[in-house]
Every structure is written in structure tokens, then in C-alpha cells.
Design a protein around this motif. Sequence first.
Motif, PDB file in Angstrom:
ATOM      1  N   SER A  49       0.823  -1.211   0.000  1.00 23.10           N
ATOM      2  CA  SER A  49       0.000   0.000   0.000  1.00 23.10           C
ATOM      3  C   SER A  49       0.856   1.259   0.000  1.00 23.10           C
ATOM      4  O   SER A  49       2.044   1.234   0.339  1.00 23.10           O
ATOM      5  N   HIS A  51       0.193   5.162   1.578  1.00 21.06           N
ATOM      6  CA  HIS A  51      -0.698   5.808   2.547  1.00 21.06           C
ATOM      7  C   HIS A  51      -0.521   7.322   2.445  1.00 21.06           C
ATOM      8  O   HIS A  51       0.606   7.819   2.562  1.00 21.06           O
ATOM      9  N   VAL A 145      -5.983   8.729   3.967  1.00 21.35           N
ATOM     10  CA  VAL A 145      -6.376   8.880   5.366  1.00 21.35           C
ATOM     11  C   VAL A 145      -7.729   9.575   5.429  1.00 21.35           C
ATOM     12  O   VAL A 145      -8.018  10.478   4.642  1.00 21.35           O
ATOM     13  N   THR A 154      -7.412   3.823   8.901  1.00 19.64           N
ATOM     14  CA  THR A 154      -6.513   3.315   7.859  1.00 19.64           C
ATOM     15  C   THR A 154      -5.107   3.071   8.389  1.00 19.64           C
ATOM     16  O   THR A 154      -4.286   2.446   7.703  1.00 19.64           O
ATOM     17  N   ASN A 155      -4.819   3.527   9.595  1.00 22.32           N
ATOM     18  CA  ASN A 155      -3.442   3.489  10.100  1.00 22.32           C
ATOM     19  C   ASN A 155      -3.035   2.125  10.674  1.00 22.32           C
ATOM     20  O   ASN A 155      -2.113   2.031  11.476  1.00 22.32           O
ATOM     21  N   PRO A 159       2.808   0.662   5.064  1.00 21.66           N
ATOM     22  CA  PRO A 159       2.864   0.922   3.618  1.00 21.66           C
ATOM     23  C   PRO A 159       4.278   0.939   3.052  1.00 21.66           C
ATOM     24  O   PRO A 159       5.276   0.882   3.781  1.00 21.66           O
ATOM     25  N   ALA A 162       4.685   6.562   3.173  1.00 21.10           N
ATOM     26  CA  ALA A 162       3.700   7.339   3.927  1.00 21.10           C
ATOM     27  C   ALA A 162       3.905   8.808   3.584  1.00 21.10           C
ATOM     28  O   ALA A 162       5.025   9.321   3.696  1.00 21.10           O
ATOM     29  N   ILE A 189       1.199   8.564  10.803  1.00 16.13           N
ATOM     30  CA  ILE A 189       1.204   7.478   9.808  1.00 16.13           C
ATOM     31  C   ILE A 189       2.623   7.071   9.425  1.00 16.13           C
ATOM     32  O   ILE A 189       2.808   6.093   8.697  1.00 16.13           O
TER      33      ILE A 189
END
Length: 410
Positions: A49, A51, A145, A154-155, A159, A162, A189
Amino acid sequence: MSRYAETLDWLFAQLPVFQRTGGQNYKIDLSKTWAFMEVLGHPEKDFPSIHIGGTNGKGSTSHMVASCLQEAGYRVGLYTSPHLVDYRERIRLNGLPCSEEFVVDFVETWRTHLQRLELSFFEMSVGMAFVYFRDMHVDVAVVEVGMGGRLDSTNVLHPLVAAVTNIDLDHQAFLGNTRAAIAGEKAGIFKPGVPAIVGERHPETDAVFRSHAAQVGASLQFAEDLAVTLTPTDLLGSYQAKNQRLARAILAAQQVFPVSEDELARGLLHVAEQTGLQGRWQVVSQEPFTVLDTAHNVHGLRETMAQFTSMGKGPMHIVFGMVGDKDASAALELLPKDAKYYFCAPAIPRALPVEALTILGEALGLTSCAYPNVHAAWGAAQSAATSADRIYIGGSTFVVADALKPKSAS
């Protein structure tokens, strides 16, 4: 009523939704999200991912990154919020929303757990998105976010990158009353060993980001410092230059999914087409020139008003509404005094009553009329405008959402 409509009614009715009702649903920790991830089999671990948080521009930046990755041939998940017209806008695969059937089946499958854990609407939605990305075998997911960062649902991700777009005063009741405090929440994050990128510098926040990055062991870059050649994009807001700079820095910081310069250029040129992004300097008519934009705080409105007032010379008509937890007086002070205003309230409980907005506008000498809804205000502006005039519709994400919906729906 369709099963999908019934499912959405159930989702929205379970617990207060921040999008509609405000901060009473803001969580103080991630315990419920982690519990939900465990029930779901930890889908957050099953896909790489990226983020992206920040005060403004995180949605546009997320869509830019997703479009470029799609252009490079990857299977790309995209999670953003809030939605404008259809809930499924939040959860996309290569730009296409998830199916209505998936939403219905997810809620029916996990309803007992959704109720037992007393999850918020946003927690449910994050779990739904992560399961979708896992089940659809995405190569990578771009995840925006919701609010803040440290305590955002979402945290739970670890990822590849970030990123934080910028920091300004917004959601102070939940994130803090200073830019430094807000930066601390959004820097939450940052993760150990994960490149951290901040789009814009600010003297009140730079040291905060450096400190948080050092504490967790993340390398830190400021995209503003990087030498980047920008290319044309179909996102026409002047503020998109900063978002493009950050999007390029994000893609350069990760080594797992290479994207060539040609793929970057093509992806940036077709963001709206490839990801379905709406509401960001979205021109819906040329005669009269009419633009919708979701800018909803002082930082965002300063940029959009500078662009709007610089375009053309015809009289200006501004359809404007806000939600009650924003600094409406500060926002109205940024608006041109020589425009005609069509004040309205978006169709959500959080809306600032149009009567209150009108009083604030009158105190600043703005010429205005009040209307019962967004479409009524827009219709009045269209009736008053000539083909050479300019119309702006905004002040809130939810004003734009109502404008994009059919009149009967809004």
C-alpha cells in the motif's frame, strides 16, 4: 427499494457518521479497527500500500498516484473518502467502483461482527475496502487517510510510502488548535523503515515532521525541495501543481512498482478519466463558465478563489454553503466582495444553517440571497448569469456532492 439501497441505509443508520453528523463518532484509539482486522483475517497485510494524509490535496494526490500506477499496467486499489454521489466511489479497482453486490454481501456476511464490535461507519468501510483489495488480488492499493492520521482507521497499514500533503488549521476540535499539533497527528502514519514524504514546508511544522520521522526511524523528504519537471494534467486547479510534485515524489520513493516518465506523464494527463475523480476544479459549463470545487477550509478556498477571480472578466456568481464545524467567518473573508452570492446548505445534519451563513455574509458586506438547497441556488445563479459571467459552486465537499446529484436525490 433495492438490496443495495437497504444495505446503505443500514450502514448509515448503525452509528453516527462523521461525514454527516460531526465529531461525536471520532474514535480515540485503533482498538476496534485492530479487532475487526483480526476477525477479517488481517487483510491489511495481504497487499502492498501507499498511505496518503494531509489537510488538503490528499484525495487528488491519491488519484494521481493511482492513475500513474494504472498506466504502468498494475492492478491498483484505491480507497478515498468521503464519496460524492455513490458510496462505492470510496472503493475502486483500476478506477472502477466495487460492485453493489460486493457491498451487500460484505455487510450480510459480517453483520454480526459489525454489530458486536460496535464499529463506526468509517471502521466498517475501511474493513470492507481492505477485504475487497485482498479478494481482488490488487498489486498495490493507494489509501487516503480519513481524518488526522495517528488514530485514523486506515493506520493499521504498513505501507511502502507514507505521505502528508500539507498542514493547515482544520478539524481543530479533534486534531489540535495549532499547526504543530495537527502535524503531530498526521505524522502518526510514519512507520519504521518506510519513506516519509511531506508535500509542503511550513515553519510551524517542519521540526515536528523531522522529530516524528527520527523517532520511528523513517527517512524524510520534503517534496517542495525536490527538482521535478511537472507535466500537463487533466486536473485543472492551480493547486494541483503541488499535488503532482508530491505524487511524483511518492512514486519515486518506492522501488517495488517502477513507473517510467512516459507512464507518469500519461497517468497525470488522464487522472479523472482513469480514476473517476470528481469535484476538483470540475468545469461543468463554459457559457457561463461554471466550476465546482470541494475546497472547504481557509487554506483551500484561498487557492480556489485566487484562480476563480483571475479567470475572465464577467460578473461573478458564487453558490456557497458550509458545514457547521468550519470557520465560516474566516472563509467568507476570502471571498470577493464584488460577487453575487447564492447561499445554501448541503443536505446533511452537519450543515451550517443558511440563515447563519447569510448573517455572516451581510456583516462582511456580501450581496446575497438564501436558497433552500444547492440546486435551487445553482438554478438562481444560472438564471441571473449571462454567457460571459462566471459561476463558482463550493464551500463544502457536500455542496459539490449535492450539485453532482440529480435534483430529486439532493
